[in-house]
Design a protein around this motif. Structure first.
Motif, PDB file in Angstrom:
ATOM      1  N   HIS A 157      50.238  29.819  51.738  1.00 29.91           N
ATOM      2  CA  HIS A 157      48.999  30.361  51.165  1.00 29.91           C
ATOM      3  C   HIS A 157      48.525  29.567  49.947  1.00 29.91           C
ATOM      4  CE1 HIS A 157      48.606  34.227  53.449  1.00 29.91           C
ATOM      5  NE2 HIS A 157      49.846  33.889  53.764  1.00 29.91           N
ATOM      6  N   GLN A 188      46.175  25.729  54.138  1.00 29.43           N
ATOM      7  CA  GLN A 188      44.840  26.273  53.903  1.00 29.43           C
ATOM      8  C   GLN A 188      43.736  25.250  54.145  1.00 29.43           C
ATOM      9  OE1 GLN A 188      44.239  29.408  53.334  1.00 29.43           O
ATOM     10  NE2 GLN A 188      45.445  30.302  51.686  1.00 29.43           N
ATOM     11  N   GLU A 265      40.111  37.908  39.002  1.00 25.37           N
ATOM     12  CA  GLU A 265      41.341  37.304  39.529  1.00 25.37           C
ATOM     13  C   GLU A 265      42.583  37.973  38.982  1.00 25.37           C
ATOM     14  OE1 GLU A 265      38.682  35.258  37.301  1.00 25.37           O
ATOM     15  OE2 GLU A 265      39.320  33.854  38.858  1.00 25.37           O
ATOM     16  N   ARG A 266      43.730  37.523  39.476  1.00 21.16           N
ATOM     17  CA  ARG A 266      44.985  37.819  38.814  1.00 21.16           C
ATOM     18  C   ARG A 266      45.024  36.877  37.617  1.00 21.16           C
ATOM     19  NH1 ARG A 266      48.927  35.750  40.396  1.00 21.16           N
ATOM     20  NH2 ARG A 266      48.109  34.423  42.035  1.00 21.16           N
ATOM     21  N   LYS A 271      43.971  29.713  37.695  1.00 21.85           N
ATOM     22  CA  LYS A 271      42.608  30.214  37.931  1.00 21.85           C
ATOM     23  C   LYS A 271      41.577  29.648  36.952  1.00 21.85           C
ATOM     24  CE  LYS A 271      44.067  32.983  41.281  1.00 21.85           C
ATOM     25  NZ  LYS A 271      43.752  32.763  42.702  1.00 21.85           N
ATOM     26  N   VAL A 343      40.784  46.015  39.338  1.00 22.62           N
ATOM     27  CA  VAL A 343      39.724  46.939  39.729  1.00 22.62           C
ATOM     28  C   VAL A 343      40.120  47.503  41.085  1.00 22.62           C
ATOM     29  CG1 VAL A 343      37.287  47.065  40.392  1.00 22.62           C
ATOM     30  CG2 VAL A 343      38.007  45.529  38.580  1.00 22.62           C
ATOM     31  N   ASP A 365      43.558  26.099  43.822  1.00 21.10           N
ATOM     32  CA  ASP A 365      43.741  27.366  44.538  1.00 21.10           C
ATOM     33  C   ASP A 365      43.913  27.041  46.008  1.00 21.10           C
ATOM     34  OD1 ASP A 365      43.833  30.153  44.774  1.00 21.10           O
ATOM     35  OD2 ASP A 365      42.072  30.426  43.499  1.00 21.10           O
ATOM     36  N   GLY A 366      44.859  27.717  46.667  1.00 21.43           N
ATOM     37  CA  GLY A 366      45.066  27.481  48.090  1.00 21.43           C
ATOM     38  C   GLY A 366      43.752  27.664  48.821  1.00 21.43           C
ATOM     39  N   MET A 367      43.191  28.872  48.730  1.00 19.61           N
ATOM     40  CA  MET A 367      41.893  29.153  49.320  1.00 19.61           C
ATOM     41  C   MET A 367      40.988  29.745  48.258  1.00 19.61           C
ATOM     42  SD  MET A 367      39.711  29.235  51.712  1.00 19.61           S
ATOM     43  CE  MET A 367      40.743  28.349  52.848  1.00 19.61           C
ATOM     44  N   ASN A 368      41.201  30.966  47.882  1.00 17.52           N
ATOM     45  CA  ASN A 368      40.456  31.851  46.981  1.00 17.52           C
ATOM     46  C   ASN A 368      39.562  32.776  47.793  1.00 17.52           C
ATOM     47  OD1 ASN A 368      38.495  33.081  45.146  1.00 17.52           O
ATOM     48  ND2 ASN A 368      39.698  31.962  43.642  1.00 17.52           N
ATOM     49  N   LEU A 369      40.017  33.994  47.905  1.00 12.31           N
ATOM     50  CA  LEU A 369      39.283  34.978  48.713  1.00 12.31           C
ATOM     51  C   LEU A 369      38.188  35.679  47.933  1.00 12.31           C
ATOM     52  CD1 LEU A 369      42.211  36.481  50.823  1.00 12.31           C
ATOM     53  CD2 LEU A 369      40.582  34.689  51.430  1.00 12.31           C
ATOM     54  N   GLU A 373      34.659  37.159  49.261  1.00 11.89           N
ATOM     55  CA  GLU A 373      34.289  38.567  49.066  1.00 11.89           C
ATOM     56  C   GLU A 373      32.962  38.681  48.324  1.00 11.89           C
ATOM     57  OE1 GLU A 373      38.909  40.251  48.783  1.00 11.89           O
ATOM     58  OE2 GLU A 373      37.719  40.044  46.969  1.00 11.89           O
TER      59      GLU A 373
HETATM   60  P1  ADQ Z   1      45.738  34.985  45.056  1.00 11.31           P
HETATM   61  O1  ADQ Z   1      46.138  33.888  44.141  1.00 11.31           O
HETATM   62  O2  ADQ Z   1      46.164  36.343  44.680  1.00 11.31           O
HETATM   63  O3  ADQ Z   1      46.220  34.682  46.556  1.00 11.31           O
HETATM   64  P2  ADQ Z   1      42.828  35.349  45.893  1.00 11.31           P
HETATM   65  O4  ADQ Z   1      42.727  34.770  47.233  1.00 11.31           O
HETATM   66  O5  ADQ Z   1      41.656  34.978  45.054  1.00 11.31           O
HETATM   67  O6  ADQ Z   1      44.107  34.864  45.091  1.00 11.31           O
HETATM   68  O7  ADQ Z   1      42.868  36.942  45.850  1.00 11.31           O
HETATM   69  C1  ADQ Z   1      43.531  37.743  46.736  1.00 11.31           C
HETATM   70  C2  ADQ Z   1      42.989  39.181  46.692  1.00 11.31           C
HETATM   71  O8  ADQ Z   1      43.281  39.836  45.465  1.00 11.31           O
HETATM   72  C3  ADQ Z   1      41.485  39.307  46.887  1.00 11.31           C
HETATM   73  O9  ADQ Z   1      41.273  40.216  47.934  1.00 11.31           O
HETATM   74  C4  ADQ Z   1      40.958  39.849  45.570  1.00 11.31           C
HETATM   75  O10 ADQ Z   1      39.878  40.742  45.723  1.00 11.31           O
HETATM   76  C5  ADQ Z   1      42.148  40.581  45.004  1.00 11.31           C
HETATM   77  N1  ADQ Z   1      42.096  40.565  43.523  1.00 11.31           N
HETATM   78  C6  ADQ Z   1      42.274  39.486  42.740  1.00 11.31           C
HETATM   79  N2  ADQ Z   1      42.146  39.836  41.448  1.00 11.31           N
HETATM   80  C7  ADQ Z   1      41.857  41.142  41.406  1.00 11.31           C
HETATM   81  C8  ADQ Z   1      41.609  42.087  40.358  1.00 11.31           C
HETATM   82  N3  ADQ Z   1      41.611  41.718  39.092  1.00 11.31           N
HETATM   83  N4  ADQ Z   1      41.348  43.372  40.705  1.00 11.31           N
HETATM   84  C9  ADQ Z   1      41.333  43.724  42.002  1.00 11.31           C
HETATM   85  N5  ADQ Z   1      41.562  42.906  43.010  1.00 11.31           N
HETATM   86  C10 ADQ Z   1      41.828  41.624  42.739  1.00 11.31           C
HETATM   87  C11 ADQ Z   1      46.934  33.638  47.246  1.00 11.31           C
HETATM   88  C12 ADQ Z   1      46.456  32.218  46.986  1.00 11.31           C
HETATM   89  C13 ADQ Z   1      44.967  32.081  47.320  1.00 11.31           C
HETATM   90  C14 ADQ Z   1      44.717  32.533  48.753  1.00 11.31           C
HETATM   91  C15 ADQ Z   1      45.358  33.891  49.027  1.00 11.31           C
HETATM   92  C16 ADQ Z   1      45.290  34.246  50.510  1.00 11.31           C
HETATM   93  O11 ADQ Z   1      46.693  31.843  45.635  1.00 11.31           O
HETATM   94  O12 ADQ Z   1      44.527  30.747  47.146  1.00 11.31           O
HETATM   95  O13 ADQ Z   1      43.323  32.625  48.981  1.00 11.31           O
HETATM   96  O14 ADQ Z   1      46.727  33.900  48.647  1.00 11.31           O
HETATM   97  O15 ADQ Z   1      45.855  33.259  51.311  1.00 11.31           O
END
Ligand code: ADQ
Length: 460
Positions: A157, A188, A265-266, A271, A343, A365-369, A373
């Motif tokens: 990921h 990715q 984000e986290r 990030k 949130v 970032d691997g992808m960034n969902l 969204e």
């Molecule tokens: P993450 O680094 O966690 O994932 P991301 O893909 O942006 O990054 O987010 C994953 C999910 O977490 C999203 O559905 C997002 O809405 C939710 N999220 C993030 N921050 C939030 C917050 N503050 N409050 C509520 N929801 C939050 C890892 C990789 C990414 C890759 C994913 C999936 O780092 O690059 O896209 O896995 O493969």
């Protein structure tokens, strides 16, 4: 195809919406095949014996959930130490933050061995095993050593860095050799695949059999890009729900006289949060018409707080936000609202939709969902603009976003200004292309393509 077995560090109950699109998509595939989902329970046993942990089995519809507890020592070396203190920083190109403490790899290996041991006892001969992410790279090699001959696939990921960065990990050859125990390895982005191909070409004795096929260590491996997507329909449904509508109304109300920018984000150094805040500060300096108006809501959910690099980041962010608000704020306007909490997923679409601009500017970032969204949540008649880092995997697919180099503060500020000023027609046109793209390559497409590729490989 036989039963699907998904293995990931954490598992989620696919029936709960809080789990998100990936859990739902994997859950659907598991439901269809009557599968098994295996991972860590999330429980840490103080004084537990390293390499040992209780196995818990639970039924969720047609899906069996199997989880294993970790001893404190295993958790600290496998999860905090090697996975998040070595692999996460290095794979995000941050050698400066990696802690190559030799004890960590022993724990990482021990936990993978324990997981393999517990999982082997649950596997059936015609199962198809799909392993997820950097915590579990050696899992297939351990399963193979125990005689498991099932078809096995792995999806990373996070990014795979270029060979000379990867080679800084003392165990890099072992890690890549371990990947050859899988039949299929998914990345990715095309950039990640090319890094893998270059690594294999220069650091291993592999033969390149075709564009995506490599042979080494007595094993043929297919490696290919499978860009992950979101469940667009699930997200639209969330957007139509009460919580999301309330969030939208509340934001629109509160910011009726302002322009809203959003970052979600986290809290993670990959990030690009400090760089983003500096670009936002530059925007206020260079384009003073935004004073009293542009408001950045920055949500940074707590994450891995016991890893040192994260505490330092938190301090840096708090001081940057404080300085921007102190220098530019007015009694009735604060430029940055920084929230160190997550949130609720049900409210996210409303927040995205209320924003004129999303700042998705990771350094890697691997992808960034979040980028996907945000696009899904927009009103097609009056959509917001996505400002996206060229260093997110998503940039390969989302070329109609405004792409930025997050290290370039001045140009990023300029691009944010362009996003704020973009005429309606251009916003609509870009949004339409982006939406069609994330719809065509959604999370179901991703899952089906990966599993079809895995099924097409002859059983070992
Ligand atoms: P993450 O680094 O966690 O994932 P991301 O893909 O942006 O990054 O987010 C994953 C999910 O977490 C999203 O559905 C997002 O809405 C939710 N999220 C993030 N921050 C939030 C917050 N503050 N409050 C509520 N929801 C939050 C890892 C990789 C990414 C890759 C994913 C999936 O780092 O690059 O896209 O896995 O493969």
């Amino acid at each position: 195809m036989g039963r699907l077995v998904v293995v990931s560090n954490r598992i989620a109950d696919p029936r709960k919406t809080a789990s998100g699109g990936l859990a739902v998509a994997l859950g659907q595939a598991l439901e269809a095949s009557g599968g098994l989902w295996f991972g860590w329970s999330g429980k840490v046993v103080e004084n537990g014996t390293p390499g040992e942990g209780d196995l818990h089995l639970q039924q969720a519809g047609r899906v069996q959930l199997a989880t294993v507890d970790l001893s404190r020592e295993d958790h600290d070396s496998y999860y905090l130490g090697y996975s998040n203190g070595v692999l996460w920083p290095v794979f995000h190109y941050r050698l400066d933050l990696a802690d190559f403490d030799a004890g960590y790899v022993a724990g990482y290996r021990r936990v993978n061995q324990m997981f393999a041991h517990k999982l082997a006892g649950l596997l059936q001969p015609d199962d198809v095993v799909w392993v997820h992410d950097y915590h579990l790279i050696p899992l297939a090699a351990e399963l193979r050593a125990m005689g498991c001959r099932q078809r096995m696939g792995f999806f990373l990921h996070i990014p795979l860095p270029p060979p000379l960065i990867l080679a800084a990990v003392p165990e890099h050859d072992w890690l890549i050799r371990s990947l050859f125990a899988y039949d299929l390895v998914g990345f990715q982005s095309e950039a990640d695949v090319s890094h893998f191909a270059r690594y294999v070409g220069t650091e291993t004795p592999a033969d390149v059999l075709g564009e995506h096929e490599f042979r080494a260590f007595g094993k043929t491996l297919r490696a290919q890009a499978f860009p992950i997507g979101i469940d667009v329909d699930e997200f639209l449904e969330l957007g139509a729900g009460r919580e999301s509508q309330e969030m939208y109304a509340q934001m629109r109300d509160e910011y009726s006289r302002r322009r809203l920018l959003v970052g979600v984000e986290r809290m993670d150094y990959s990030k690009g949060l400090p760089q983003r805040l500096k670009a936002f500060r530059q925007l206020l300096q260079s384009y003073p018409e935004n004073l009293g108006s542009a408001t950045l809501i920055q949500i940074a959910a707590p994450s891995r707080e016991s890893v040192d690099a994260y505490a330092a980041l938190r301090q840096e962010l708090e001081s940057l936000c404080g300085a921007i608000n102190g220098n530019f704020g007015e009694l009735d306007w604060m430029p940055v609202r920084y929230i160190h909490r997550s949130v609720a997923r049900k409210r996210l679409p409303g927040l995205y939709r209320a924003a004129s601009v999303a700042l998705v500017t990771p350094l890697r970032d691997g992808m960034n969902l979040v980028a996907k969204e945000f696009v899904a949540a927009q009103d097609p008649q009056d959509p917001g603009v996505l400002v996206l880092s060229r260093f997110a995997g998503a940039a390969e697919q989302m070329s109609e976003a405004l792409l930025v180099n997050p290290y370039d503060t001045a140009r990023t500020a300029e691009t944010i200004q362009r996003a704020l000023q973009m005429p309606l027609e251009e916003r609509q046109r870009r949004h339409q292309v982006l939406l069609a793209q994330i719809r065509a390559q959604d999370v179901h497409w991703w899952r089906e393509r990966f599993l079809a590729s895995l099924a097409a490989i002859p059983a070992p």
